[in-house]
Write an enzyme that holds these catalytic residues in place. Sequence first.
Site, mmCIF file in Angstrom:
data_model
loop_
_atom_site.group_PDB
_atom_site.id
_atom_site.type_symbol
_atom_site.label_atom_id
_atom_site.label_comp_id
_atom_site.label_asym_id
_atom_site.label_seq_id
_atom_site.Cartn_x
_atom_site.Cartn_y
_atom_site.Cartn_z
ATOM 1 N N CYS A 1 33.045 42.796 31.962
ATOM 2 C CA CYS A 1 33.074 41.497 30.959
ATOM 3 C C CYS A 1 33.021 40.010 31.809
ATOM 4 O O CYS A 1 34.099 40.510 32.002
ATOM 5 C CB CYS A 1 34.588 41.946 30.194
ATOM 6 S SG CYS A 1 35.194 40.236 29.513
ATOM 7 N N CYS B 1 36.592 38.996 31.135
ATOM 8 C CA CYS B 1 37.641 39.541 32.365
ATOM 9 C C CYS B 1 37.287 39.429 33.572
ATOM 10 O O CYS B 1 38.565 38.836 34.239
ATOM 11 C CB CYS B 1 37.683 41.312 32.004
ATOM 12 S SG CYS B 1 37.590 41.473 30.299
#
Length: 441
Positions: free
Chosen positions: A63, A66
């Site tokens: 991600c 993230c």
Amino acid sequence: MQRSWQAVVIVLVSILALPSSSFSSSELPLTADGTVLELDESNFDLAISSFDYILIDFYAPWCGHCKRLSPELDAAAPQLAKLKEPIVLAKLNADKFTRLAKKYDVDAYPTIKIFMHGVPVDYYGPRKAELLVRYLKKFVAPDVSILESDSSINEFVEASGPYFPIYLGFGLDESIISKFAIKYKKKAWFSVAKGFSEDIMVSYDFDKVPALVSIHPNYNNERSIFYGPFEDKFLEEFIKQSLFPLVLPINYDTLKLLKDDERKIALTIVKDEDDDQTKNLINLLKAAASANRDLVFAYVGAKQWGEFADSFGDKKTTLPKMIIWDGKEEYLMVIGSESIIGNDHASEISKFVQGYREGRTEERRVAGPSFIGFINSMIGTKSVYIIVFIVAVIMLFQYLTKDDNEYHRVDTPARDQVDQISGSSTSQVERTEYRAGDKED
């Protein structure tokens, strides 16, 4: 004897040959040393039981958001560890440890939760290190701050930041609001001013004491004043109703906050939240909201969040229009007040409220499954678009396998829809999230 020594050597060699993972990390003590803890199945429960306050980032390695969040957590961790009541930062690979992700309703990356004495609360605050530290200090602050002078009052308001409403008690005893300060600590700042001048009374718009002033720093410092009665019932009613500004803009984050409010929503749908006509209309709605605190007055722009606005009736209906919604599958149209038309918008708003009070309404169903139960379950939209994504992948596979000798270019709008609804509905503090299965190219 020689055989005994051989047996001992074999045992020692066997132990040394074991991988380090054979020793459960749950047996190792966890400390608030200013680093971001890496959690897994073996030490997760130990972590949330070892620390009174621990913020956990449920992430996925692929991600992009993230990855951008990770260095911010690294920068914030040592500052939060130095607090009188430390706040520990940790992260869990939710893409790998799916049981824990499912247990804590993680269906988007990153998902952030703060565990206070083992109880999880969704984190909706900023993600930049400096702002994150400032936001999290709220959770370890005193239930009620005692302010002794004008300067301490102004400093308290400044230090509180823009993310929570602020309640300032003047001429009040701390014991009067302490119970509600504890109950609503996760949602607001509370303080009592013991010493203040007339200049403060002018600055905060109250003309007598005792008084409780609510301030919304994020909404042009909008204020509401409560002069009593200070019995629990009336005091809590004012606190609950003042957790939101008089007129609330609707976006992804504010919808999440509204799920805990039992009041119905008087929702105004406009063309564009930013045009001058809408700004004038909002001022008129504030007057109506002040007189009808049993309703949450809110607005949304079709330009800003068309998917949401279109769920309430025909697109051909003239805007602006008002409806009553309880966050579930149905909403109410007021007969004769389908749209706010004409030049006297104040009268049209009053007519709408009166029609609702008198029961002159028609029940209609929210269009589209992605908004059914939107407030009660924020998973709705995410789940629908995950399903759309899966269906798109299946269709793509079928299309590509129709002819093994040719390659075809296929667009997959599901991901675009996910990014669009997330990006158009969140605040400007990096609230765009990845959904499970929404991997980077």
